[in-house]
Design a protein around this motif. Sequence first.
Motif, PDB file in Angstrom:
ATOM      1  N   LEU A 167      -8.081   8.834  -9.051  1.00 33.96           N
ATOM      2  CA  LEU A 167      -6.659   8.704  -9.344  1.00 33.96           C
ATOM      3  C   LEU A 167      -5.898   9.989  -9.023  1.00 33.96           C
ATOM      4  N   GLY A 168      -6.525  11.125  -9.304  1.00 31.60           N
ATOM      5  CA  GLY A 168      -5.848  12.391  -9.030  1.00 31.60           C
ATOM      6  C   GLY A 168      -5.699  12.687  -7.553  1.00 31.60           C
ATOM      7  N   ILE A 169      -6.628  12.210  -6.732  1.00 26.08           N
ATOM      8  CA  ILE A 169      -6.579  12.500  -5.294  1.00 26.08           C
ATOM      9  C   ILE A 169      -5.771  11.447  -4.538  1.00 26.08           C
ATOM     10  N   SER A 170      -6.035  10.185  -4.826  1.00 29.62           N
ATOM     11  CA  SER A 170      -5.415   9.111  -4.046  1.00 29.62           C
ATOM     12  C   SER A 170      -4.198   8.502  -4.706  1.00 29.62           C
ATOM     13  N   GLY A 171      -3.982   8.768  -5.990  1.00 27.79           N
ATOM     14  CA  GLY A 171      -2.852   8.159  -6.675  1.00 27.79           C
ATOM     15  C   GLY A 171      -3.144   6.712  -7.057  1.00 27.79           C
ATOM     16  N   VAL A 172      -2.128   6.074  -7.600  1.00 30.48           N
ATOM     17  CA  VAL A 172      -2.260   4.680  -8.022  1.00 30.48           C
ATOM     18  C   VAL A 172      -1.930   3.777  -6.840  1.00 30.48           C
ATOM     19  N   THR A 173      -2.956   3.233  -6.241  1.00 39.36           N
ATOM     20  CA  THR A 173      -2.800   2.307  -5.118  1.00 39.36           C
ATOM     21  C   THR A 173      -3.653   1.072  -5.375  1.00 39.36           C
ATOM     22  N   LEU A 174      -3.500   0.082  -4.505  1.00 36.80           N
ATOM     23  CA  LEU A 174      -4.305  -1.133  -4.643  1.00 36.80           C
ATOM     24  C   LEU A 174      -5.776  -0.832  -4.445  1.00 36.80           C
ATOM     25  N   ASN A 175      -6.094   0.003  -3.454  1.00 30.93           N
ATOM     26  CA  ASN A 175      -7.495   0.353  -3.211  1.00 30.93           C
ATOM     27  C   ASN A 175      -8.084   1.124  -4.386  1.00 30.93           C
ATOM     28  N   THR A 176      -7.287   2.015  -4.969  1.00 31.28           N
ATOM     29  CA  THR A 176      -7.767   2.785  -6.115  1.00 31.28           C
ATOM     30  C   THR A 176      -8.047   1.889  -7.311  1.00 31.28           C
ATOM     31  N   ALA A 177      -7.147   0.958  -7.578  1.00 28.06           N
ATOM     32  CA  ALA A 177      -7.337   0.044  -8.705  1.00 28.06           C
ATOM     33  C   ALA A 177      -8.585  -0.811  -8.518  1.00 28.06           C
ATOM     34  N   LEU A 178      -8.793  -1.293  -7.289  1.00 24.79           N
ATOM     35  CA  LEU A 178      -9.971  -2.117  -7.033  1.00 24.79           C
ATOM     36  C   LEU A 178     -11.246  -1.297  -7.164  1.00 24.79           C
ATOM     37  N   PHE A 179     -11.215  -0.049  -6.696  1.00 24.06           N
ATOM     38  CA  PHE A 179     -12.403   0.796  -6.808  1.00 24.06           C
ATOM     39  C   PHE A 179     -12.736   1.073  -8.274  1.00 24.06           C
ATOM     40  N   ILE A 180     -11.731   1.319  -9.100  1.00 27.14           N
ATOM     41  CA  ILE A 180     -11.989   1.575 -10.524  1.00 27.14           C
ATOM     42  C   ILE A 180     -12.548   0.316 -11.194  1.00 27.14           C
ATOM     43  N   PHE A 181     -12.059  -0.842 -10.787  1.00 27.85           N
ATOM     44  CA  PHE A 181     -12.605  -2.091 -11.339  1.00 27.85           C
ATOM     45  C   PHE A 181     -14.065  -2.261 -10.925  1.00 27.85           C
ATOM     46  N   ARG A 182     -14.358  -1.984  -9.657  1.00 30.05           N
ATOM     47  CA  ARG A 182     -15.748  -2.058  -9.204  1.00 30.05           C
ATOM     48  C   ARG A 182     -16.609  -1.042  -9.961  1.00 30.05           C
ATOM     49  N   LEU A 183     -16.052   0.150 -10.185  1.00 27.75           N
ATOM     50  CA  LEU A 183     -16.782   1.184 -10.904  1.00 27.75           C
ATOM     51  C   LEU A 183     -17.060   0.762 -12.344  1.00 27.75           C
ATOM     52  N   LEU A 184     -16.133   0.043 -12.961  1.00 30.88           N
ATOM     53  CA  LEU A 184     -16.340  -0.452 -14.323  1.00 30.88           C
ATOM     54  C   LEU A 184     -17.501  -1.442 -14.365  1.00 30.88           C
ATOM     55  N   ILE A 185     -17.524  -2.405 -13.423  1.00 30.60           N
ATOM     56  CA  ILE A 185     -18.631  -3.367 -13.367  1.00 30.60           C
ATOM     57  C   ILE A 185     -19.942  -2.652 -13.070  1.00 30.60           C
ATOM     58  N   LEU A 186     -19.868  -1.635 -12.221  1.00 34.08           N
ATOM     59  CA  LEU A 186     -21.071  -0.870 -11.894  1.00 34.08           C
ATOM     60  C   LEU A 186     -21.606  -0.130 -13.129  1.00 34.08           C
ATOM     61  N   THR A 187     -20.704   0.384 -13.955  1.00 33.14           N
ATOM     62  CA  THR A 187     -21.134   1.040 -15.186  1.00 33.14           C
ATOM     63  C   THR A 187     -21.811   0.053 -16.128  1.00 33.14           C
ATOM     64  N   LEU A 188     -21.243  -1.151 -16.252  1.00 33.92           N
ATOM     65  CA  LEU A 188     -21.876  -2.184 -17.070  1.00 33.92           C
ATOM     66  C   LEU A 188     -23.225  -2.590 -16.482  1.00 33.92           C
ATOM     67  N   PHE A 189     -23.309  -2.603 -15.165  1.00 32.43           N
ATOM     68  CA  PHE A 189     -24.554  -2.934 -14.462  1.00 32.43           C
ATOM     69  C   PHE A 189     -25.656  -1.932 -14.809  1.00 32.43           C
ATOM     70  N   MET A 190     -25.347  -0.648 -14.695  1.00 34.72           N
ATOM     71  CA  MET A 190     -26.328   0.390 -15.008  1.00 34.72           C
ATOM     72  C   MET A 190     -26.631   0.429 -16.507  1.00 34.72           C
ATOM     73  N   ASP A 191     -25.603   0.246 -17.317  1.00 32.93           N
ATOM     74  CA  ASP A 191     -25.793   0.274 -18.759  1.00 32.93           C
ATOM     75  C   ASP A 191     -26.681  -0.879 -19.214  1.00 32.93           C
ATOM     76  N   GLY A 192     -26.474  -2.061 -18.626  1.00 30.24           N
ATOM     77  CA  GLY A 192     -27.325  -3.206 -18.961  1.00 30.24           C
ATOM     78  C   GLY A 192     -28.765  -3.003 -18.532  1.00 30.24           C
ATOM     79  N   ALA A 193     -28.949  -2.359 -17.381  1.00 29.77           N
ATOM     80  CA  ALA A 193     -30.314  -2.080 -16.921  1.00 29.77           C
ATOM     81  C   ALA A 193     -31.028  -1.129 -17.885  1.00 29.77           C
ATOM     82  N   LEU A 194     -30.322  -0.114 -18.343  1.00 27.04           N
ATOM     83  CA  LEU A 194     -30.934   0.822 -19.292  1.00 27.04           C
ATOM     84  C   LEU A 194     -31.175   0.170 -20.647  1.00 27.04           C
TER      85      LEU A 194
END
Length: 339
Positions: free
Chosen positions: A231-258
């Motif tokens: 967010l600090g580098i790219s600002g609030v854009t559509l690509n940034t929002a989608l990447f953060i959403f993917r990152l959230l699912i990825l965190t749940l993915f890793m957290d569930g595996a652990l």
Amino acid sequence: MRLRITYLFAMPDRSATWGLTWHHLLVVDPLLKIRSSLKRLSGSHRNDPSLCASEKDLLSPDHNLHIYTTKREDPADMYPGTGEPQKNRVIPGSVIHLLWGMVLLTIPFCALIVFIPLEIYRFYGNFLEVGVALICMISCLYAYRAWSERIIIVLAAFAFGEYALSNTFWYLYSIVLGRQNVFFTISELGFIGFMLFFIVAFRIEFPQKPRPVSSRIVMGSLFLFIALLVLGISGVTLNTALFIFRLLILTLFMDGALDHGVDQHPLLWPGICLWSSASILDGLRDTVVITYAERVGAIPFTANHLTAYDLLSIVGPLFILSFLLIQLGIFRYINSQKN
């Protein structure tokens, strides 16, 4: 149907009237059973001359004991995928060796990005990425059919299959619109779906295990750090929002595996970590790196004068390696359960 056949063969005196025909099974037998039930309720069935011998046999205590003590089929045998798996065979060593051979062939392909033209590298990279995902899907389906009926195999097949379809759509779409404009497409749902299938697989296949709170804090802190950095580098854009959403699912993915002890399984956990790292690099390429690609310029040690954005096309082979490691990890887990 099975109960009817058991009854016929248990009768001491069979007659031609009770032959195993569709007429008796569908018409005569149900009517006689209703009539016998009514006689049973009235208590007049034992001395009733109108009852034939087969009906008396049906109502006799010995026959009822025979029916109810007959061995029943195991539900796991009747309904594959439930309870204890019906098939309990070891994954053949030839399949394991084939997957390891594909791993050894993929490793040197990663280094070819600095030697061959970028477009050719991207074409073969996406072709191999889709091909290996389909191979993993087919091997999972065949393993479920022939060797083991663990539900994790079916869910892994779905994950590999939908990833192959999503990546095919993404690559064809990038040819038409250009790679800088295809980050937000329906293919992203396929990449997210890959993680969702495995989240469900981990919950079904592996029991939940106690886990220190510190690991959850580290996982959440890492998510916040990467999200705020983007967010600090790219600002609030559509690509940034989608990447953060993917990152959230990825965190749940890793957290569930652990949570379910996947980190205790060799090959499976490294494959999960490699896939997650490649997914983060892919998202950073289309959000942060693309913003400064022109400022950085070409990387001097590459023969093709690649930019940092171009060099991150290596995420394709990283995905391939992660698929193979995940597949090998699942097969290793299945063999260890049988041993």
